[in-house]
Write an enzyme that holds these catalytic residues in place. Structure first.
Site, PDB file in Angstrom:
ATOM      1  N   HIS A 480       0.837  -1.198   0.000  1.00  0.00           N
ATOM      2  CA  HIS A 480       0.000   0.000   0.000  1.00  0.00           C
ATOM      3  C   HIS A 480       0.875   1.252   0.000  1.00  0.00           C
ATOM      4  CE1 HIS A 480      -3.186  -2.594   2.286  1.00  0.00           C
ATOM      5  NE2 HIS A 480      -3.244  -2.795   0.970  1.00  0.00           N
ATOM      6  N   PRO A 481       1.849   1.364  -0.905  1.00  0.00           N
ATOM      7  CA  PRO A 481       2.750   2.526  -0.873  1.00  0.00           C
ATOM      8  C   PRO A 481       2.034   3.801  -1.299  1.00  0.00           C
ATOM      9  CG  PRO A 481       3.140   1.244  -2.855  1.00  0.00           C
ATOM     10  CD  PRO A 481       2.151   0.463  -2.027  1.00  0.00           C
TER      11      PRO A 481
END
Length: 545
Positions: A480-481
């Site tokens: 989930h960058p």
């Protein structure tokens, strides 16, 4: 690009969108909706075709498929014993929404209020909720928090699971409230997830937004089109250069260029075009168009670790994976009815809880997966040869920050992804407490008939020092960058509250890269919301021009 290579003129448009991912598909559909604007959508990957793309349980088969996946590797991470982290990202229409786990989570309402407090005017929870509702077609119907009739299908699992039921009951026994809707009035609690799926099929943004509008005369979609550089005139973005096969093309935008290449691709394209930290651009011989030190900074991601358990009952996906008769039966059931194991994502249930009871809201998410893995590699995961269960604590509010940088000025080269994890006392302690909370739930009476023993890390790993070593050895980013083109104010801001790139006219960034801080949950639904809101802002400016 070779300086002598000819640029083929590919026409004039009102808007050019680089990247047909979770945000780009939304933008293309909304910006072309009125029929008044000519829109060009560029996607480096191909069409979203293939059985496993549209099958919910197919996402493990997409995890390392170069046809649909950029398959990035990070630089070595000092805090993880020098390990690199494999970081898959979608390279296909729909982007990562086409290859992800489909869990529909928006984050905590307070996350967006904090965005506003950080200088992002117009991004409080009250401001963004209408866009979540606008995007959504909630299977349970519309209410105060949910919409019906929007493009994005949000559904309950078609199949429940005995072990998921037991996990939820164990969470209640451990003191968590039962929660039927993590995206409603209260986030904290334990319950089943909802997913972006419909009648047993994945519902990516390509399916939801792009597929219904592909035949619009004012919308052109080009796949296999790798954006290599933005073009400028007098401080204004005027177009995009891109490669299709061995041919270089250039298209012009009379109104705006919208960069939607994702948390790695968007800062890379900006820097290749001369927008970013001046000293870094000069290192690579790139002329500086706009010195923006924040481009590529503020990279952060959720962090997780897998606690695995050997199970007493052969009802897990491990049992499906090692049985050809079961796989054949599951395949036939799915083909005939769109039901059975292939119609679900295997991530049935979860929980949101606090790593410290003094915190005002959850900073941990637990995922319950109906499988366990003997070996995790870049090419995929190998399940244990026995029934298995995984419960993963995920830290939602990390303090550690990394960055994205260029490895070279070659636009086809992968960027340098520099993660940092577990670099502060809070980041480490939250994860250690998360492990203890998973164990507390796993030892409740409701799971007695399902769990035989903890096999990773094993109950012998019990002290804080032992858990720290476990985390540094086997912990991973949770894919989930965000944050590499941060929205807000200050010298490290890349875009303002309207997502306009600071100091450059006619240019915006619209994707997860603009998030100033991670939300407490999965990031696909917030990315769709960002694109919905951005579309309104872009069209409002076009109308006023």
């Amino acid at each position: 690009m070779n300086s002598s290579q000819e640029l083929h003129n590919d026409g004039d448009y009102d808007f050019i969108v680089t990247g047909a991912g979770s945000a780009g598909c939304v933008l293309a559909a909304r910006l072309s909706e009125s029929g008044r604007h000519r829109v060009l959508l560029l996607e480096a990957g191909g069409e979203d075709k293939g059985f496993w793309i549209h099958t919910p349980l197919g996402f493990p088969y997409l995890f390392s498929n170069p046809r649909v996946n950029w398959m990035f590797d990070s630089e070595p991470i000092a805090e993880l014993n020098g390990r690199s982290a494999y970081t898959p990202r979608g390279k296909v229409l729909g982007g990562t929404s086409t290859i992800n786990g489909m869990v529909y989570i928006r984050g905590n309402a307070r996350d967006y209020d904090e965005w506003r407090q950080m200088g992002c005017s117009g991004w409080s929870y009250d401001d963004v909720l209408p866009y979540f509702r606008k995007a959504e077609d909630q299977a349970r119907g519309a209410d105060e928090f949910h919409g019906a009739g929007g493009p994005l299908k949000v559904s309950d699992h078609r199949e429940t699971h005995l072990m998921a039921d037991a996990f939820i009951e164990a969470g209640v026994q451990a003191g968590l409230p039962r929660n039927r809707d993590f995206n409603g009035a209260v986030q904290e609690g334990v319950g089943y997830y909802q997913t972006t799926s419909h009648l047993g099929r994945r519902w990516s943004t390509a399916t939801a937004y792009l597929k219904p509008v592909r035949r619009r005369a004012n919308l052109r979609v080009v796949t296999g089109a790798h954006a290599t550089r933005l073009s400028f005139e007098a401080g204004r973005a005027t177009g995009v250069e891109y490669r299709v096969g061995d041919t270089m093309r250039v298209a012009r935008a009379s109104r705006e260029v919208i960069v939607s290449g994702g948390v790695f691709g968007s800062p890379q394209l900006l820097m290749l075009s001369g927008i970013g930290p001046a000293d870094h651009l000069c290192e690579h011989g790139i002329p500086v168009v706009q010195n923006l030190p924040g481009v590529g900074g503020n990279l952060h991601d959720h962090f997780f670790i897998q606690l695995m358990f050997r199970c007493l009952q052969p009802i897990t996906l491990n049992d499906l994976a090692r049985s050809w008769p079961r796989k054949l039966a599951a395949g036939l059931q799915y083909l005939a009815l769109k039901k059975g194991p292939l119609s679900i994502n295997g991530i049935f249930a979860g929980a949101f809880m606090r790593s410290d009871e003094r915190l005002e809201r959850p900073d941990l998410q637990l995922n319950m997966n109906s499988w366990s893995v003997a070996q995790r590699t870049r090419s995929g995961a190998i399940p244990h040869p026995f029934p298995g269960l995984t419960i993963s604590p995920i830290h939602l509010k990390p303090e550690s920050r990394g960055n994205v940088r260029l490895k070279s000025r070659d636009p086809l080269a992968a960027p340098a992804i520099n993660f940092r994890f577990l670099s502060t006392h809070y980041d480490m302690q939250a994860m250690i407490n998360g492990i203890r909370l998973v164990r507390q739930i796993s030892q409740q009476p409701a799971l007695t008939h399902f769990i035989q023993q903890e096999i990773q890390p094993g109950l012998s790993i019990d002290s804080d020092d032992e858990m720290e070593a476990f985390l540094r050895k086997l912990g991973y980013p949770n894919l989930h960058p965000v944050g590499t083109c941060r929205m807000g104010q200050g010298t490290d801001a890349v875009v303002d509250a309207e997502l306009k790139v600071v100091g450059v006219a006619g240019l915006r960034v619209v994707d997860a890269a603009v998030m100033p801080r991670l939300v407490a949950g999965n990031t696909n639904a917030p990315t769709v919301m960002i694109a919905e809101k951005a579309s309104d802002m872009i069209l409002k400016d076009a109308l006023a021009a």
